[in-house]
Design an enzyme around this catalytic site. Structure first.
Site, PDB file in Angstrom:
ATOM      1  CG  ASP A 452      -2.043   0.918   1.231  1.00  0.00           C
ATOM      2  OD1 ASP A 452      -2.306   1.515   0.162  1.00  0.00           O
ATOM      3  OD2 ASP A 452      -2.698   1.083   2.282  1.00  0.00           O
ATOM      4  CD  GLU A 455      -0.162   5.598  -3.809  1.00  0.00           C
ATOM      5  OE1 GLU A 455      -0.966   4.692  -3.998  1.00  0.00           O
ATOM      6  OE2 GLU A 455       0.348   5.828  -2.697  1.00  0.00           O
ATOM      7  CG  ASP A 528      -7.821   4.912   0.612  1.00  0.00           C
ATOM      8  OD1 ASP A 528      -7.754   3.673   0.694  1.00  0.00           O
ATOM      9  OD2 ASP A 528      -6.936   5.672   1.044  1.00  0.00           O
TER      10      ASP A 528
END
Length: 855
Positions: A452, A455, A528
């Site tokens: 997770d 990015e 999300d």
């Protein structure tokens, strides 16, 4: 090509044809001051180029022909332009709007010496220096971005002739059909952590695949812009007048309006390296893209089951209780997930000593239940000299550096953190080694991984990510590699899981951030989302877009990650998720607990039914993943991919095909009493998947719905393999028998397949331990034959039931003959209302040839 006051810079253009109907165009400086970044590791191999033949050469114009002479390319030098023609028609042209730009690398303003030729320019140089400096550094709020090598952006326009439907370039919370951007924002490809991303927004979210598809009736083309820096895509569709050839000289030439779509790509850095995928079918495009970037990894079977996740399951007792809850309520599930709170103070590869005192024992408990565990492993590493991972990485110089050469530090979940530089092969190898059982204390071979925040997410950073002037392996700035960061972490993680099993077991890794080629390493999800109806609705086009970009293993958090779904929304989301590739319920720390049995008896019953439908469908789903793995066919597809000539399907995004046999229409409106379903194809027959009844004529039908389930239809001409019952998890279902649903088309024929292997190892690849069967229904005979003779896998499983949909009349008798010539009479029932013929109590080996004759 872009004159500069100081010098004219020569650009080198390379045009080549790649086997399989692909053209590649590369533009770079002929002799740059330093090498410009070229994306490594995304292409599976250096593509085999085929020589283009020069068919004509005149002043400033070059005509090239492809090997098979299907395509002609016309290259004009001034102004530079490339036109691709097929059978005399222009399909695609490049730089026809003259938007090619290429900022060549220059010495820093302070190093420039005026030369004799440009004395006047020199007198103006102080103003010029100021302007230049503005390009060499940019302010973003309180952040200063210093471009070590100056501005270096590239861009180019492409015109797609005759096309007004374009798709692709995930990831955006947007419609399936890409929109005109002439009056608003361009689509942005820049991986960012955007919590509760807005619906209908062109800002880039967690992942980027710079692949755009264009489609018109019976012709599909693709543009793959291989660049990992921040990229903008502008789209403009318009009608242009085209002259029709006139019949005779006396006749005046007629005009007709034809669509034209201009697509402009702009990237912050790198070179222009673009692949033109010439199709001509959608499936050809998928194969061409896979030929370049690889196919979807074959997932272990358990990962196609249902996943139960939450931020966070509190401790070992909580995990045990949730696991027991599924058994108690008779709901199948395969995997329970642990978010960041399971670690010791957000230090990945560790366990909270109080809450998870004996992680191995907890995993042994799950193993006995034939279930798995997934834990989160994020790329940020807590700054803590006592944390072995940190101190080792620091000592080896494995972190991304800031522009001054110090380890880049940012804030994330653990507080002050450093970020591993996954662009370095050495770092990736070291990272993969961290997953070894002896190194990752408390891990066992039923533990799999979730990447997770990759990015990468940097709290308090510009746009919540790493500064563009941070420095990676080989001295490349972060701006060059940004969209590859998550791709590389998932690659290293998958490698680690394979390596810990000495290359024997398939990995499972879910990543939030991705790029072209991420399909080779695992699954992705849409991040999300929010527990609102609009997010359920938009998840369909989002997943279809990701699927078309090569990543079949994708899903959205069931129920919505943020907030509390009302029971009806949760039920509808489970029903949709059950028919999507990656199926995981997940929720935020702030949201109320929402295990599937917490919403009253009736809702529990409906959710149980949805999850069971998923488990029964797994043979079909697993076969689809095998097709994705071997033939690059997306598991979940937009209707137009299956019906490329039917214009009414081109913008449909509220329903989709799962493989070529099932049409799924999730219910995404609150308190819906009916939905409008498009059943495409005037020559198609469609059947209700659950009731077996043939639908009246295709077209748009108003279908009544209840909360119990969502409309699913089987297409005539297909055979779907299912299990006869669901089990507690996928592993409990190995020996459960099969049934076949044979849906007849207008010719009373049907065809389908079944892929089978051990569900977890690489033996299907290395030892040919797989089984691939083909089922054919023709002239009232159902035949099972081998679809791939090289497969060696054996199973004791049998086909126990066959249901033939759309069978014209009641048969007199039915016989089954196995390969050894033994004939058996078959028990059957025929339903005159639905025209469904059910053959029962069969015991036909899945791995043998046999036939059933209906008389």
């Amino acid at each position: 090509m872009q004159p500069d006051c100081f010098l004219q810079v020569l650009l080198q253009v390379e045009i080549s044809e790649i086997e399989g109907n692909i053209f590649r165009l590369k533009i770079d400086e002929a002799s740059p001051l330093r090498a410009r970044y070229k994306v490594p590791d995304v292409l599976v191999k250096d593509p085999t180029t085929q020589r283009l033949f020069v068919s004509q050469k005149q002043a400033g114009i070059l005509a090239l022909s492809s090997v098979h002479e299907d395509y002609k390319l016309q290259v004009t030098a001034n102004p530079f332009q490339v036109v691709i023609q097929s059978k005399g028609e222009t399909v695609l042209s490049m730089n026809s709007n003259g938007l090619l730009y290429f900022e060549h690398l220059q010495p820093p303003p302070s190093d420039r010496r005026p030369t004799a030729e440009n004395e006047e320019a020199a007198s103006d140089s102080s103003k010029r220096k100021q302007e230049d400096l503005g390009l060499w550094q940019e302010k973003f709020g309180t952040f200063l971005d210093i471009k070590a090598h100056g501005p270096s952006s590239v861009g180019m326009d492409f015109s797609l002739h005759g096309f007004d439907h374009v798709y692709g370039i995930p990831q955006h919370t947007e419609t399936l059909l890409l929109k005109n951007t002439s009056d608003g924002d361009a689509y942005r490809l820049y991986n960012l952590d955007i919590f509760g991303h807005k619906i209908h927004d062109k800002i880039g979210i967690y992942g980027s695949v710079p692949l755009l598809l264009a489609h018109k009736p019976n012709k599909t083309s693709g543009i793959f812009w291989l660049n990992s820096s921040e990229t903008l895509v502008d789209i403009n569709t318009k009608a242009v007048a085209e002259h029709m050839p006139s019949g005779s000289a006396a006749e005046t030439a007629k005009q007709r309006a034809v669509p034209l779509t201009d697509v402009r790509w702009m990237s912050e850095s790198g070179i222009i390296d673009v692949f033109l995928l010439m199709g001509p079918t959608p499936f050809d495009i998928f194969k061409q893209f896979a030929q370049l970037t690889g196919t979807q990894a074959l997932p272990p079977l358990f990962s196609l089951g249902y996943h139960q996740c939450r931020w966070n399951y509190e401790d070992e007792q909580d995990v045990k209780a949730v696991d027991a809850g599924f058994d108690e309520h008779d709901i199948p599930y395969d995997v329970i997930w642990l978010d960041i709170e399971h670690t010791d103070d957000k230090k990945y590869f560790t366990w909270d000593k109080k809450k998870f005192q004996n992680p191995r024992k907890m995993q042994e408990h799950l193993r006995k239940k034939k279930r798995k565990l997934v834990v989160i492993v994020d790329p940020h590493i807590k700054v803590d000299p006592m944390y072995t991972l940190y101190s080792e990485a620091k000592e080896k110089g494995y972190f991304v550096k800031d522009r001054n050469g110090q380890d880049f530090e940012g804030i994330c979940w653990p507080g002050s953190s450093c970020y591993l530089d996954f662009t370095s092969p050495e770092v990736r190898k070291w990272y993969a080694d961290q997953f070894a059982f002896k190194t990752y204390k408390g891990s066992t071979n039923i533990l799999f991984v979730w990447n997770d925040m990759n990015e990468p997410s940097v709290f308090k950073g510009a746009e919540l990510t790493m500064q563009k002037d941070a420095v990676h392996y080989n001295n490349w700035e972060h701006r060059e590699v940004h969209n590859l960061y998550g791709f590389y972490q998932q690659l290293a993680t998958a490698e680690g899981l394979i390596r810990r099993s000495s290359g024997k077991e398939r990995p499972f890794v879910l990543t939030r951030s991705f790029f072209a080629g991420s399909q080779k390493y695992g699954a992705v999800w849409t991040g999300d989302n929010t527990a609102e109806w609009g997010y359920l609705k938009i998840s369909i086009p989002m997943l279809l877009t990701i699927s078309m970009a090569g990543i079949s293993f994708c899903g959205a958090d069931v129920g919505g990650f943020i907030g509390d779904p009302e029971p009806e929304l949760l039920v509808r989301w489970y029903q949709a998720g059950a028919y999507q590739p990656f199926f995981r319920g997940h929720s935020n720390m702030e949201s109320k607990r929402r295990e599937p049995w917490l919403f009253g008896k009736k809702n529990t019953q409906i959710i149980r039914e949805a999850i069971r439908e998923r488990y029964v469908l797994l043979p079909y789903l697993y076969t689809l993943f095998y097709r994705a793995h071997t033939a690059a066919e997306p598991v979940m597809r937009p209707l137009w991919v299956e019906f490329p000539g039917k214009i009414e399907t081109f913008d449909v995004e509220n329903e989709y095909m799962l493989g070529n046999a099932l049409l799924v229409h999730p219910v995404t409106e609150q308190e819906a009493k009916a939905v409008n379903v498009l059943l495409p194809g005037s020559e198609e027959i469609w059947y209700d998947f659950r009731k077996f009844k043939r639908m009246e004529d295709p077209g748009t039908l108003k279908i009544p719905v209840t909360l119990e389930n969502i409309p699913v239809f089987q297409r005539g001409g297909t055979v779907i393999p299912l299990k006869t019952a669901a089990g507690k998890s996928t592993e409990w279902m190995i020996d459960i028998s099969y049934e076949l649903h044979v849906a007849l088309d207008t010719e009373a024929c049907a065809i389908g397949d079944l892929y089978l292997d051990d569900g977890h190892s690489f033996q299907y690849l290395h030892k040919k331990q797989f089984l691939y069967r083909k089922f054919t229904f023709h002239k009232n005979i159902l035949t099972s034959s081998c679809a791939d003779e090289s497969g060696q896998y054996h199973t004791t499983c049998v086909v126990e039931r066959v249901i033939v949909l759309g069978f014209g009349q009641q048969p007199t008798f039915v016989t089954a003959c196995s390969k050894d010539g033994k004939e058996n009479e078959v028990v059957f029932t025929y339903d005159t209302k639905t025209s469904a013929l059910t053959l029962e109590n069969l015991a036909l080996s899945v791995d043998a040839d046999w036939e059933i004759c209906i008389n």
